[in-house]
Design an enzyme around this catalytic site. Structure first.
Site, PDB file in Angstrom:
ATOM      1  N   TYR A  51     -16.152-174.101 -94.994  1.00 12.67           N
ATOM      2  CA  TYR A  51     -16.665-172.783 -94.585  1.00 12.67           C
ATOM      3  C   TYR A  51     -17.208-172.016 -95.791  1.00 12.67           C
ATOM      4  O   TYR A  51     -17.792-170.952 -95.652  1.00 12.67           O
ATOM      5  CB  TYR A  51     -15.587-171.930 -93.901  1.00 12.67           C
ATOM      6  CG  TYR A  51     -14.979-172.530 -92.649  1.00 12.67           C
ATOM      7  CD1 TYR A  51     -15.530-173.666 -92.047  1.00 12.67           C
ATOM      8  CD2 TYR A  51     -13.858-171.972 -92.070  1.00 12.67           C
ATOM      9  CE1 TYR A  51     -14.961-174.228 -90.910  1.00 12.67           C
ATOM     10  CE2 TYR A  51     -13.283-172.515 -90.925  1.00 12.67           C
ATOM     11  CZ  TYR A  51     -13.832-173.648 -90.362  1.00 12.67           C
ATOM     12  OH  TYR A  51     -13.257-174.189 -89.231  1.00 12.67           O
ATOM     13  N   HIS A 108      -9.333-181.697 -91.866  1.00 16.10           N
ATOM     14  CA  HIS A 108     -10.326-181.019 -91.022  1.00 16.10           C
ATOM     15  C   HIS A 108     -10.801-181.913 -89.867  1.00 16.10           C
ATOM     16  O   HIS A 108     -10.816-181.495 -88.714  1.00 16.10           O
ATOM     17  CB  HIS A 108     -11.510-180.573 -91.887  1.00 16.10           C
ATOM     18  CG  HIS A 108     -12.305-179.448 -91.302  1.00 16.10           C
ATOM     19  ND1 HIS A 108     -12.991-178.535 -92.063  1.00 16.10           N
ATOM     20  CD2 HIS A 108     -12.534-179.076 -90.022  1.00 16.10           C
ATOM     21  CE1 HIS A 108     -13.585-177.667 -91.283  1.00 16.10           C
ATOM     22  NE2 HIS A 108     -13.330-177.980 -90.030  1.00 16.10           N
TER      23      HIS A 108
HETATM   24  N1  LIG Z   1     -11.206-177.311 -86.986  1.00 14.52           N
HETATM   25  C1  LIG Z   1     -12.459-177.322 -86.589  1.00 14.52           C
HETATM   26  O1  LIG Z   1     -13.108-178.378 -86.557  1.00 14.52           O
HETATM   27  C2  LIG Z   1     -13.112-176.043 -86.158  1.00 14.52           C
HETATM   28  C3  LIG Z   1     -14.343-176.068 -85.503  1.00 14.52           C
HETATM   29  C4  LIG Z   1     -14.901-174.853 -85.102  1.00 14.52           C
HETATM   30  C5  LIG Z   1     -14.237-173.655 -85.358  1.00 14.52           C
HETATM   31  N2  LIG Z   1     -13.051-173.652 -86.047  1.00 14.52           N
HETATM   32  C6  LIG Z   1     -12.314-172.388 -86.323  1.00 14.52           C
HETATM   33  O2  LIG Z   1     -12.173-171.672 -85.109  1.00 14.52           O
HETATM   34  C7  LIG Z   1     -12.651-170.338 -85.296  1.00 14.52           C
HETATM   35  C8  LIG Z   1     -13.138-169.751 -83.999  1.00 14.52           C
HETATM   36  O3  LIG Z   1     -14.172-170.543 -83.420  1.00 14.52           O
HETATM   37  P1  LIG Z   1     -15.712-170.085 -83.400  1.00 14.52           P
HETATM   38  O4  LIG Z   1     -15.962-169.104 -84.479  1.00 14.52           O
HETATM   39  O5  LIG Z   1     -16.512-171.345 -83.350  1.00 14.52           O
HETATM   40  O6  LIG Z   1     -15.896-169.427 -81.959  1.00 14.52           O
HETATM   41  P2  LIG Z   1     -15.165-168.301 -81.078  1.00 14.52           P
HETATM   42  O7  LIG Z   1     -14.075-167.649 -81.818  1.00 14.52           O
HETATM   43  O8  LIG Z   1     -14.873-168.937 -79.756  1.00 14.52           O
HETATM   44  O9  LIG Z   1     -16.347-167.265 -80.824  1.00 14.52           O
HETATM   45  C9  LIG Z   1     -16.873-166.490 -81.857  1.00 14.52           C
HETATM   46  C10 LIG Z   1     -18.045-165.672 -81.298  1.00 14.52           C
HETATM   47  O10 LIG Z   1     -17.573-164.793 -80.277  1.00 14.52           O
HETATM   48  C11 LIG Z   1     -17.920-163.444 -80.629  1.00 14.52           C
HETATM   49  N3  LIG Z   1     -16.817-162.589 -80.191  1.00 14.52           N
HETATM   50  C12 LIG Z   1     -15.576-162.525 -80.742  1.00 14.52           C
HETATM   51  N4  LIG Z   1     -14.825-161.632 -80.093  1.00 14.52           N
HETATM   52  C13 LIG Z   1     -15.595-161.139 -79.087  1.00 14.52           C
HETATM   53  C14 LIG Z   1     -15.377-160.166 -78.063  1.00 14.52           C
HETATM   54  N5  LIG Z   1     -14.200-159.548 -77.943  1.00 14.52           N
HETATM   55  N6  LIG Z   1     -16.401-159.901 -77.218  1.00 14.52           N
HETATM   56  C15 LIG Z   1     -17.581-160.515 -77.331  1.00 14.52           C
HETATM   57  N7  LIG Z   1     -17.857-161.436 -78.282  1.00 14.52           N
HETATM   58  C16 LIG Z   1     -16.869-161.743 -79.150  1.00 14.52           C
HETATM   59  C17 LIG Z   1     -18.133-163.439 -82.121  1.00 14.52           C
HETATM   60  O11 LIG Z   1     -19.080-162.461 -82.502  1.00 14.52           O
HETATM   61  P3  LIG Z   1     -18.690-161.218 -83.499  1.00 14.52           P
HETATM   62  O12 LIG Z   1     -18.244-161.815 -84.792  1.00 14.52           O
HETATM   63  O13 LIG Z   1     -20.000-160.481 -83.610  1.00 14.52           O
HETATM   64  O14 LIG Z   1     -17.634-160.416 -82.801  1.00 14.52           O
HETATM   65  C18 LIG Z   1     -18.722-164.833 -82.357  1.00 14.52           C
HETATM   66  O15 LIG Z   1     -20.116-164.851 -82.071  1.00 14.52           O
HETATM   67  C19 LIG Z   1     -13.735-170.523 -86.372  1.00 14.52           C
HETATM   68  O16 LIG Z   1     -14.135-169.294 -86.925  1.00 14.52           O
HETATM   69  C20 LIG Z   1     -13.034-171.459 -87.300  1.00 14.52           C
HETATM   70  O17 LIG Z   1     -12.094-170.742 -88.100  1.00 14.52           O
HETATM   71  C21 LIG Z   1     -12.475-174.837 -86.431  1.00 14.52           C
END
Ligand SMILES: NC(=O)c1ccc[n+]([C@@H]2O[C@H](COP(=O)([O-])OP(=O)(O)OC[C@H]3O[C@@H](n4cnc5c(N)ncnc54)[C@H](OP(=O)(O)O)[C@@H]3O)[C@@H](O)[C@H]2O)c1
Length: 276
Positions: A51, A108
């Site tokens: 990241y 990861h």
């Molecule tokens: N281990 C892995 O392989 C892996 C893969 C993918 C992700 N991850 C981890 O998982 C975390 C979360 O997954 P993600 O970032 O892919 O997706 P997510 O958390 O499902 O969605 C994030 C999106 O939703 C929006 N959002 C958040 N809260 C909201 C709300 N209350 N209302 C409307 N929109 C909202 C955010 O925008 P705003 O920021 O503008 O609010 C952003 O665009 C990542 O950040 C990372 O740390 C790990």
């Protein structure tokens, strides 16, 4: 400030029932967003070498002034698989974070074609013995991969962080985790704000409890005994996302949300997907 409840992992460490994803939180704005989240009650931050924000996470920890209350996750990238490579990778992460200890250290992606994840796992257990890591876990591991780790090392990971949301509820994997004392952690718990949040069934559940669709989805995760790590850069959405412990979904509501299942949303099958 919100109080996020905790559970106890299989290694005896406490672990929050909800945390903050940090993918794409970088630079000064990223630090500000993380500091705001900590101020609002978040205690678990999910980072990774890939990241490219470990420096920002470390800065947010220092600015918060409550390092001991925080649980910082980072992850070994595919290019650092192997025993010595993982020891070196951890040293680099600790330096960028500016911390003495990684609270939760994950592999990861398993990258099975490379076939070195067991060596990395052994290195992480050694780092735990040295006090440089508190909890050892994995990410994107299948049941077969988890079984192999347990067979070859005798140690079940504390956590498996996997793609999990109402479109991909991971019922079988969660049952395997429960049977082996592995805590499930949900990545992309909001399905990255796809059409999920406008699904009528989620709107109905949310309306029944006087909460937002996002809150209904995140409560569904916690009631499945998984720790969601929604990412938000916006302090008001961070508060919305963490304020989900004041209502309870019925079994029928949980089942109705789980019935949205349609499979993985992205090309992330751990048997074939590779990330370096
Ligand atoms: N281990 C892995 O392989 C892996 C893969 C993918 C992700 N991850 C981890 O998982 C975390 C979360 O997954 P993600 O970032 O892919 O997706 P997510 O958390 O499902 O969605 C994030 C999106 O939703 C929006 N959002 C958040 N809260 C909201 C709300 N209350 N209302 C409307 N929109 C909202 C955010 O925008 P705003 O920021 O503008 O609010 C952003 O665009 C990542 O950040 C990372 O740390 C790990």
């Amino acid at each position: 400030m919100l109080t996020i409840p905790t559970v106890t992992l299989n290694d005896g460490n406490d672990f929050p029932e909800l945390g903050l994803g940090t993918y794409n939180l970088r630079g000064d704005e990223g630090v500000d967003a993380m500091v705001a989240a900590i101020g609002n009650g978040y205690r678990l931050l999910d980072s990774a070498v890939n990241y490219e924000n470990e420096t920002e996470v470390g800065e947010a920890v220092r600015r918060s002034g409550i390092r001991d209350e925080l649980l910082i996750t980072t992850k070994v990238p595919g290019r650092d698989h192997g025993f010595d490579e993982t020891v070196r990778s951890a040293a680099g992460s600790l330096e960028r974070l500016g911390l003495e200890c990684i609270d939760l250290y994950l592999i990861h992606w398993p990258n099975p074609r490379v076939d070195k994840y067991v060596e990395s796992y052994r290195a992480m257990l050694a780092l735990r013995d040295e006090g440089k890591v508190r909890s050892v876990g994995v990410s994107n591991f299948t049941e077969a991969m988890l079984s192999r780790l347990i067979e070859e090392t005798g140690v079940a990971p504390a956590v498996n962080q996997v793609e999990l949301h109402p479109y991909f509820p991971q019922q079988h994997l969660r049952a395997f985790h429960a049977a082996h004392g592995i805590r499930t952690e949900s990545w992309s718990p909001l399905a990255r704000r796809s059409e999920l949040l406008t699904e009528p069934v989620i709107a109905d559940v949310a309306a029944a409890h006087g909460v937002t669709p996002t809150q209904a989805v995140l409560r569904w995760h916690t009631m499945l005994s998984s720790t969601p790590i929604p990412k938000s850069a916006d302090p008001s959405r961070q508060i919305e996302n963490a304020d989900v412990f004041g209502f309870t979904l019925s079994g029928d509501e949980i089942a109705a949300i789980s019935a949205l299942e349609r499979g993985r949303l992205w090309d992330g099958d751990p048997d074939t997907h590779e990330e370096m």
